[in-house]
Design a protein around this motif. Structure first.
Motif, short mmCIF file in Angstrom:
data_model
loop_
_atom_site.label_atom_id
_atom_site.label_comp_id
_atom_site.label_asym_id
_atom_site.label_seq_id
_atom_site.Cartn_x
_atom_site.Cartn_y
_atom_site.Cartn_z
N ARG A 221 26.88 -13.91 -6.49
CA ARG A 221 28.31 -13.59 -6.41
C ARG A 221 28.52 -12.09 -6.53
NH1 ARG A 221 32.51 -13.07 -10.35
NH2 ARG A 221 34.54 -13.43 -9.36
N PHE A 224 27.35 -10.17 -3.44
CA PHE A 224 28.32 -10.36 -2.36
C PHE A 224 29.54 -9.47 -2.56
CE2 PHE A 224 32.31 -12.57 -1.28
CZ PHE A 224 32.22 -12.54 0.10
N LEU A 225 30.07 -9.43 -3.79
CA LEU A 225 31.28 -8.65 -4.06
C LEU A 225 31.01 -7.15 -3.94
CD1 LEU A 225 32.92 -10.58 -7.04
CD2 LEU A 225 33.73 -10.44 -4.68
N SER A 261 34.91 -15.80 -4.01
CA SER A 261 33.54 -15.77 -4.53
C SER A 261 33.33 -16.76 -5.68
CB SER A 261 33.19 -14.35 -5.00
OG SER A 261 33.93 -14.01 -6.17
N LEU A 267 31.52 -19.14 -1.01
CA LEU A 267 30.51 -18.12 -1.27
C LEU A 267 29.26 -18.37 -0.45
CD1 LEU A 267 29.57 -15.65 -2.84
CD2 LEU A 267 28.83 -17.17 -4.68
N ASP A 271 28.26 -15.57 2.17
CA ASP A 271 27.03 -14.84 1.85
C ASP A 271 25.95 -15.11 2.90
OD1 ASP A 271 26.12 -12.95 -0.12
OD2 ASP A 271 24.59 -14.43 -0.67
#
Length: 453
Positions: A221, A224-225, A261, A267, A271
Motif C-alpha cells: 500500500r 503504491f501511494l 488503497s 489496490l 498496483d
C-alpha cells in the motif's frame, strides 16, 4: 473561587452555558453587550473572559478582546466562534485570544479549555490546539457551496501547527457566508484527513469493497501511494498548473488514492497496472489529474461528482491490460485488421473488469466503456452520438488522448513545455470537432497562450 465573565447577547444560551459549567469551582457572570461587560469589569476582577464574536449592540467580541488585552495582556480570553466568524478568528488570534470554541459548543471542549486556562488540574483531558500539519488537508471553498450542512469538522489554519475549529460536523451554513469568504480571498478551509477520507469513501459508495475483510499488505500500500503521489506532485508542477488548480488536484487526487488503497480489490488492480503495465497506469493517472483540472474550470461544486470523475480517469483504460503489449505498443498505422479489432475490444474488457468489483459507480463503468466515443458518432465500440454519451466519458475522451500524446512527447525527449504544447496542438488538430464544446473550452483554459515556440 475563580470568576468568569461570559459575554453573549442571546439570553437563551446563558442557561445552556451555565449548565455546561456547573459543578466547576467557578463563579459565572453574564453580559449581553460590550458596555455591560466593561461596567462589570470595572466593578469586579475576573479571572477569564468568554465572549461570542458576534454581538448585536455596541461592538463585537474582537473589539472587547482588543480592549481587554490592551489593559491586561495576561487575562485569559476565550472566543466563541462559528462558521460565519471564521474570518474574525484569525484577527482574534492576532490580537491575543488564548483559545477558541466552535458553536454549537461542545460541553467537554468548553470545560477543558476553560479550566486549563484557569490553571485547574481537575480537567486532565484538555489538549492544546496544536496539531501536526500532516493530519490536515485543504478543502476548496467551492466544495461547500453545494450543501448547507458541514460534512465534517471544519478548521481554519492560523499558522504552522495551529488550527481553529470554526464549525462542527452537521452545522448549518449558507451561500452568503461562503461568498464573504470568497470576497476576502479565502480559497481553502481545512479538515482532518481522516474525516475527509471517510467522507470521500461515502461519496464513492465503495464501503463494501473496503470492508472485504482481506488483510492489506502495508508495504504494498505504501509503495503504491508513494509512487502515485510522486507522479501527482511532478505532474502538477511540470504541466504548469496555477496554484489554485495545483491545490485543487492535490486535495482530491491524493485523498481518493488514499481511500482506494485501503481496499484489497482496488489496490490489487491498481498496483498490478502500476507494476505490470506502467504505461497504462501513468497515462491513466495523468488523465485523472487533467479530468480534475477540467472540473475545476467547469466550476463543479459536488464532491461526489469530482471524486467519481477522478476515479473514472484512473480506471478508464483497465481493459487495455487484456491487450497484448505488442499490439498496445504498435503504431496504429501498421495494425492489421485483426489487431485493430482486438485493440478496439479494450473498452468492453474494461467494463467487464470493473463490473466484477464491489460497488464501482456506474459513471466510472460507463467511462471505461465509452471513453472512445465522440459527439459525432465516429468513435467505438458503439458509435454513440452527443447526449447518448455520459458526461464523464466525454471528459475522459479529452484527457485520455491528451495524456497519451503528452507522454509520447516525453519519450521523444521533448522538454516538458514542448511535450505539453505538442500534445495540446496534436489533440486540437485531430479531436477539436469531436468534443463537447463546454468541456473543450474548459480544457483550453488549462493552456493559456500555449505555443510550440
Amino acid at each position: 473561587m475563580k470568576s468568569v465573565l461570559i459575554v453573549e447577547d442571546e439570553v437563551g444560551i446563558h442557561d445552556v452555558l451555565e449548565f455546561y459549567l456547573e459543578n466547576l469551582d467557578v463563579e459565572i457572570s453574564f453580559a449581553e453587550d460590550i458596555t455591560t461587560a466593561k461596567n462589570k469589569m470595572g466593578e469586579h476582577t475576573f479571572d477569564l473572559i468568554l465572549s461570542d464574536v458576534h454581538l448585536k449592540e455596541d461592538g463585537n467580541g474582537i473589539d472587547l478582546l482588543k480592549d481587554v488585552k490592551s489593559i491586561n495582556q495576561d487575562l485569559p480570553f476565550i472566543i466563541m466562534t462559528s462558521f460565519i466568524s471564521a474570518l474574525d478568528a484569525k484577527e482574534a488570534y492576532r490580537l491575543g485570544a488564548d483559545e477558541f470554541v466552535a458553536k454549537p459548543i461542545n460541553q467537554d471542549e468548553l470545560r477543558n479549555k476553560l479550566m486549563h486556562l484557569l490553571g485547574s488540574e481537575s480537567e486532565d483531558s484538555y489538549k492544546q490546539n496544536e496539531f501536526d500539519d500532516d493530519l490536515f488537508c485543504e478543502v476548496p471553498l467551492k466544495s461547500f457551496i453545494s450543501g448547507k450542512i458541514a460534512p465534517f469538522d471544519i478548521y481554519i489554519r492560523i499558522r504552522n501547527g495551529k488550527y481553529i475549529k470554526v464549525s462542527n460536523k452537521g452545522d448549518n451554513y449558507n451561500y452568503e457566508i461562503l461568498k464573504k469568504f470568497e470576497d476576502k480571498g479565502v480559497e481553502f478551509l481545512h479538515a482532518l484527513k481522516k474525516d475527509f477520507q471517510d467522507y470521500t469513501l461515502m461519496n464513492l459508495k465503495i464501503c463494501k469493497a473496503l470492508q472485504d475483510n482481506k488483510k492489506i499488505d502495508d508495504s504494498k500500500r505504501m509503495n503504491f501511494l508513494v509512487h502515485s503521489h510522486n507522479i501527482i506532485q511532478e505532474s502538477v508542477f511540470k504541466l504548469n498548473f496555477d496554484d489554485r488548480t495545483m491545490s485543487y488536484i492535490n486535495y482530491y487526487a491524493k485523498s481518493v488514492l488514499n481511500v482506494l488503497s485501503k481496499s484489497h480489490s482496488y489496490l490489487n488492480l491498481l498496483d498490478h497496472l502500476r507494476l505490470e503495465c506502467p504505461d497504462i497506469y501513468n497515462y491513466s493517472l495523468l488523465s485523472a489529474i487533467y479530468a480534475l483540472a477540467i472540473s475545476e474550470k467547469l466550476e463543479w461544486e459536488s464532491d461526489e461528482r469530482k471524486t467519481k470523475l477522478f476515479l473514472s480517469g484512473l480506471l478508464h483504460d483497465v481493459g487495455m491490460k487484456m491487450i497484448p503489449e505488442e499490439i498496445r505498443e504498435k503504431n496504429p498505422l501498421y495494425l492489421t485488421i485483426e489487431e485493430k479489432e482486438e485493440l478496439n475490444e479494450h473498452p468492453k474488457h474494461g467494463m467487464e473488469i470493473l463490473s466484477t468489483l464491489h460497488n464501482v459507480p456506474s459513471e466510472v463503468i460507463l467511462a471505461a466503456y465509452q471513453h472512445h466515443e465522440d459527439v459525432r458518432g465516429s468513435g467505438f465500440p458503439l458509435k454513440l452520438k452527443g447526449h447518448k454519451i455520459s458526461p464523464f466519458s466525454k471528459i475522459i475522451y479529452i484527457t485520455n488522448h491528451f495524456s497519451r500524446y503528452y507522454l509520447q512527447g516525453l519519450k521523444q525527449d521533448l522538454a516538458n513545455a514542448n511535450a505539453s504544447a505538442r500534445a495540446y496542438h496534436k489533440f486540437m488538430d485531430i479531436h477539436e470537432n469531436l468534443c463537447e464544446k463546454s468541456h473543450l473550452e474548459a480544457f483550453k483554459k488549462l493552456f493559456p497562450g500555449e505555443s510550440l515556440d
